[in-house]
Design a protein around this motif. Structure first.
Motif, PDB file in Angstrom:
ATOM      1  N   LEU A 167     -12.040 -20.115  27.026  1.00 17.86           N
ATOM      2  CA  LEU A 167     -12.448 -18.801  26.533  1.00 17.86           C
ATOM      3  C   LEU A 167     -13.626 -18.919  25.584  1.00 17.86           C
ATOM      4  O   LEU A 167     -14.032 -17.945  24.969  1.00 17.86           O
ATOM      5  CB  LEU A 167     -11.278 -18.103  25.811  1.00 17.86           C
ATOM      6  N   SER A 168     -14.185 -20.117  25.466  1.00 17.52           N
ATOM      7  CA  SER A 168     -15.251 -20.343  24.496  1.00 17.52           C
ATOM      8  C   SER A 168     -16.573 -19.761  24.995  1.00 17.52           C
ATOM      9  O   SER A 168     -16.792 -19.572  26.192  1.00 17.52           O
ATOM     10  CB  SER A 168     -15.426 -21.841  24.231  1.00 17.52           C
ATOM     11  N   VAL A 186     -15.565 -14.531  38.111  1.00 14.70           N
ATOM     12  CA  VAL A 186     -14.355 -13.808  37.734  1.00 14.70           C
ATOM     13  C   VAL A 186     -13.400 -14.777  37.044  1.00 14.70           C
ATOM     14  O   VAL A 186     -13.346 -15.960  37.378  1.00 14.70           O
ATOM     15  CB  VAL A 186     -13.645 -13.133  38.943  1.00 14.70           C
ATOM     16  N   THR A 187     -12.669 -14.271  36.068  1.00 15.49           N
ATOM     17  CA  THR A 187     -11.739 -15.110  35.322  1.00 15.49           C
ATOM     18  C   THR A 187     -10.444 -14.352  35.041  1.00 15.49           C
ATOM     19  O   THR A 187     -10.445 -13.135  34.872  1.00 15.49           O
ATOM     20  CB  THR A 187     -12.322 -15.563  33.959  1.00 15.49           C
ATOM     21  N   GLN A 188      -9.359 -15.089  34.994  1.00 18.04           N
ATOM     22  CA  GLN A 188      -8.079 -14.538  34.536  1.00 18.04           C
ATOM     23  C   GLN A 188      -8.218 -14.199  33.061  1.00 18.04           C
ATOM     24  O   GLN A 188      -8.786 -14.957  32.296  1.00 18.04           O
ATOM     25  CB  GLN A 188      -7.009 -15.605  34.750  1.00 18.04           C
ATOM     26  N   ASN A 189      -7.703 -13.036  32.623  1.00 17.89           N
ATOM     27  CA  ASN A 189      -7.918 -12.630  31.236  1.00 17.89           C
ATOM     28  C   ASN A 189      -6.685 -12.061  30.545  1.00 17.89           C
ATOM     29  O   ASN A 189      -6.798 -11.309  29.587  1.00 17.89           O
ATOM     30  CB  ASN A 189      -9.064 -11.626  31.148  1.00 17.89           C
ATOM     31  N   ASN A 197      -7.130  -8.888  22.132  1.00 22.16           N
ATOM     32  CA  ASN A 197      -8.141  -9.695  21.440  1.00 22.16           C
ATOM     33  C   ASN A 197      -8.865 -10.627  22.406  1.00 22.16           C
ATOM     34  O   ASN A 197     -10.075 -10.858  22.272  1.00 22.16           O
ATOM     35  CB  ASN A 197      -7.505 -10.512  20.310  1.00 22.16           C
ATOM     36  N   ASP A 198      -8.117 -11.182  23.377  1.00 19.41           N
ATOM     37  CA  ASP A 198      -8.750 -12.064  24.360  1.00 19.41           C
ATOM     38  C   ASP A 198      -9.725 -11.289  25.242  1.00 19.41           C
ATOM     39  O   ASP A 198     -10.790 -11.798  25.607  1.00 19.41           O
ATOM     40  CB  ASP A 198      -7.688 -12.736  25.241  1.00 19.41           C
ATOM     41  N   VAL A 199      -9.369 -10.057  25.595  1.00 20.63           N
ATOM     42  CA  VAL A 199     -10.260  -9.221  26.386  1.00 20.63           C
ATOM     43  C   VAL A 199     -11.534  -8.918  25.586  1.00 20.63           C
ATOM     44  O   VAL A 199     -12.651  -9.000  26.107  1.00 20.63           O
ATOM     45  CB  VAL A 199      -9.553  -7.916  26.806  1.00 20.63           C
ATOM     46  N   GLN A 200     -11.372  -8.591  24.312  1.00 21.75           N
ATOM     47  CA  GLN A 200     -12.543  -8.321  23.463  1.00 21.75           C
ATOM     48  C   GLN A 200     -13.411  -9.569  23.303  1.00 21.75           C
ATOM     49  O   GLN A 200     -14.647  -9.479  23.319  1.00 21.75           O
ATOM     50  CB  GLN A 200     -12.079  -7.825  22.096  1.00 21.75           C
ATOM     51  N   THR A 201     -12.777 -10.722  23.160  1.00 24.46           N
ATOM     52  CA  THR A 201     -13.529 -11.971  23.040  1.00 24.46           C
ATOM     53  C   THR A 201     -14.356 -12.226  24.289  1.00 24.46           C
ATOM     54  O   THR A 201     -15.541 -12.566  24.226  1.00 24.46           O
ATOM     55  CB  THR A 201     -12.575 -13.162  22.798  1.00 24.46           C
ATOM     56  N   PRO A 273      -7.826   1.624  31.661  1.00 19.65           N
ATOM     57  CA  PRO A 273      -7.248   2.537  30.669  1.00 19.65           C
ATOM     58  C   PRO A 273      -8.214   2.765  29.509  1.00 19.65           C
ATOM     59  O   PRO A 273      -9.023   1.888  29.173  1.00 19.65           O
ATOM     60  CB  PRO A 273      -5.997   1.792  30.193  1.00 19.65           C
ATOM     61  N   GLN A 274      -8.094   3.911  28.880  1.00 19.28           N
ATOM     62  CA  GLN A 274      -9.017   4.267  27.813  1.00 19.28           C
ATOM     63  C   GLN A 274      -8.972   3.277  26.646  1.00 19.28           C
ATOM     64  O   GLN A 274     -10.006   2.963  26.052  1.00 19.28           O
ATOM     65  CB  GLN A 274      -8.702   5.692  27.321  1.00 19.28           C
ATOM     66  N   TYR A 275      -7.783   2.769  26.314  1.00 20.75           N
ATOM     67  CA  TYR A 275      -7.701   1.857  25.164  1.00 20.75           C
ATOM     68  C   TYR A 275      -8.439   0.546  25.424  1.00 20.75           C
ATOM     69  O   TYR A 275      -8.979  -0.070  24.495  1.00 20.75           O
ATOM     70  CB  TYR A 275      -6.241   1.604  24.756  1.00 20.75           C
ATOM     71  N   VAL A 276      -8.504   0.131  26.704  1.00 22.05           N
ATOM     72  CA  VAL A 276      -9.258  -1.078  27.034  1.00 22.05           C
ATOM     73  C   VAL A 276     -10.756  -0.796  26.981  1.00 22.05           C
ATOM     74  O   VAL A 276     -11.536  -1.571  26.414  1.00 22.05           O
ATOM     75  CB  VAL A 276      -8.856  -1.622  28.416  1.00 22.05           C
ATOM     76  N   LEU A 277     -11.168   0.342  27.540  1.00 20.61           N
ATOM     77  CA  LEU A 277     -12.583   0.722  27.488  1.00 20.61           C
ATOM     78  C   LEU A 277     -13.074   0.822  26.046  1.00 20.61           C
ATOM     79  O   LEU A 277     -14.162   0.352  25.706  1.00 20.61           O
ATOM     80  CB  LEU A 277     -12.795   2.060  28.200  1.00 20.61           C
ATOM     81  N   GLN A 278     -12.270   1.430  25.193  1.00 18.07           N
ATOM     82  CA  GLN A 278     -12.662   1.564  23.790  1.00 18.07           C
ATOM     83  C   GLN A 278     -12.739   0.206  23.101  1.00 18.07           C
ATOM     84  O   GLN A 278     -13.644  -0.031  22.289  1.00 18.07           O
ATOM     85  CB  GLN A 278     -11.654   2.481  23.064  1.00 18.07           C
ATOM     86  N   ALA A 279     -11.835  -0.681  23.460  1.00 14.98           N
ATOM     87  CA  ALA A 279     -11.813  -2.006  22.825  1.00 14.98           C
ATOM     88  C   ALA A 279     -13.050  -2.818  23.156  1.00 14.98           C
ATOM     89  O   ALA A 279     -13.502  -3.639  22.358  1.00 14.98           O
ATOM     90  CB  ALA A 279     -10.564  -2.772  23.241  1.00 14.98           C
ATOM     91  N   VAL A 280     -13.619  -2.586  24.359  1.00 16.90           N
ATOM     92  CA  VAL A 280     -14.795  -3.365  24.765  1.00 16.90           C
ATOM     93  C   VAL A 280     -16.062  -2.522  24.767  1.00 16.90           C
ATOM     94  O   VAL A 280     -17.101  -2.950  25.271  1.00 16.90           O
ATOM     95  CB  VAL A 280     -14.577  -4.013  26.166  1.00 16.90           C
ATOM     96  N   ASN A 281     -15.972  -1.301  24.180  1.00 18.33           N
ATOM     97  CA  ASN A 281     -17.129  -0.418  24.037  1.00 18.33           C
ATOM     98  C   ASN A 281     -17.803  -0.093  25.362  1.00 18.33           C
ATOM     99  O   ASN A 281     -19.032  -0.192  25.510  1.00 18.33           O
ATOM    100  CB  ASN A 281     -18.153  -1.033  23.062  1.00 18.33           C
TER     101      ASN A 281
END
Length: 286
Positions: A167-168, A186-189, A197-201, A273-281
């Motif tokens: 994830l680096s 493509v990667t497993q996330n 947090n991993d999705v945002q990273t 989902p909206q919460y994922v979209l918001q988390a990654v802007n």
């Protein structure tokens, strides 16, 4: 009869009834267990985390393999990082356009044991003449290889232990370097509800490296916490916007019979989902 308690999350988890313990070993990299469960069939866990089950592995492996390859349309060289159980390899080799497959796994013991105890994952794929199997650290390989690939599929474990380096920021930079022009990564996330947090990273790693990056999802019952997220990065923004007609034509042309993937699922999987979209802007209409 014993229970297998998963230890991925603190204070929340799942347990499997272990009807029969088939194999347990501490490899040079991780603790591996394979057991039989009446509902899920054979189950593999690494370092206390369930990795795959015979009952629902097809969902995960089909979505990681077919979404990028069908979207690309002419993937000839494919790199799989991880995937020692052979499930991704099984699906990739079904594409007749693919001329070479490189699979880089850090732990030969996982490959050998899965061939013996989870043979339906690979279905003989390790004997495919197009395969170049390398026992190496995935980060080391993408950092030093001079080869390029049309599609890179990273099927690593959760970012602890043997999967920690994948994830680096350097990992995504190295993958971008060895993608062909118009290539797709493509990667497993993980599950975003539990691992946001991993999705945002990952989003922060991909932003700036790829002209088009996003996520797509599939619900895999084994992966506790809701839908599994897959990261998508491409050097060509048109791949993710392929029309349903094009996807249908390519899927039909492949002659592949699936149990989960289809062109409609392909398009719908990118609706987040909206919460994922918001988390990654990300805007909802991206």
């Amino acid at each position: 009869m014993n229970d297998y308690q998963e230890t991925l999350y603190d204070g929340y988890g799942q347990r499997f009834r272990m009807d029969t313990l088939l194999h347990e070993v501490r490899t040079g990299h991780q603790h591996l267990v394979i057991f039989e469960n009446a509902r899920m069939g054979r189950v593999m866990a690494l370092d206390g985390v369930i990795q795959t089950t015979e009952a629902d592995e097809f969902i995960y492996h089909e979505m990681l393999a077919h979404v990028p390859i069908i979207a690309h349309g002419n993937a000839q060289r494919v790199l799989i990082i991880g995937g020692g159980d052979g499930g991704i390899l099984r699906e990739v080799r079904r594409h007749h356009t693919v001329e070479s497959i490189t699979l880089v796994g850090i732990d030969r013991t996982v490959v050998d044991i899965c061939k013996e105890f989870l043979p339906n994952h690979s279905c003989g794929a390790f004997d495919d003449p197009r395969l170049n199997l390398l026992i190496d650290d995935g980060m080391n390989f993408v950092t030093h290889t001079t080869e390029t690939f049309d599609v890179i599929i990273s099927d690593f474990t959760d970012p602890v232990g043997a999967g920690e380096g994948l994830l680096s920021e350097n990992f995504y930079q190295a993958c971008r370097r060895c993608l062909s022009d118009g290539g797709i990564l493509v990667t497993q996330n993980g599950t975003p509800f539990m691992q946001l947090n991993d999705v945002q990273t990952t989003a922060s790693r991909m932003d700036g490296l790829f002209c088009d990056w996003h996520f797509y999802t599939a619900a895999v019952p084994t992966y506790i916490g809701g839908s599994m997220t897959f990261a998508w990065g491409s050097t060509d923004g048109s791949y993710r916007k392929q029309s349903l007609d094009v996807l249908r034509q390519r899927f039909a042309g492949s002659g592949i019979v699936t149990r989960y993937y289809n062109p409609e699922i392909h398009i719908g999987a990118f609706a987040l989902p909206q919460y994922v979209l918001q988390a990654v802007n990300k805007p909802s209409n991206d």
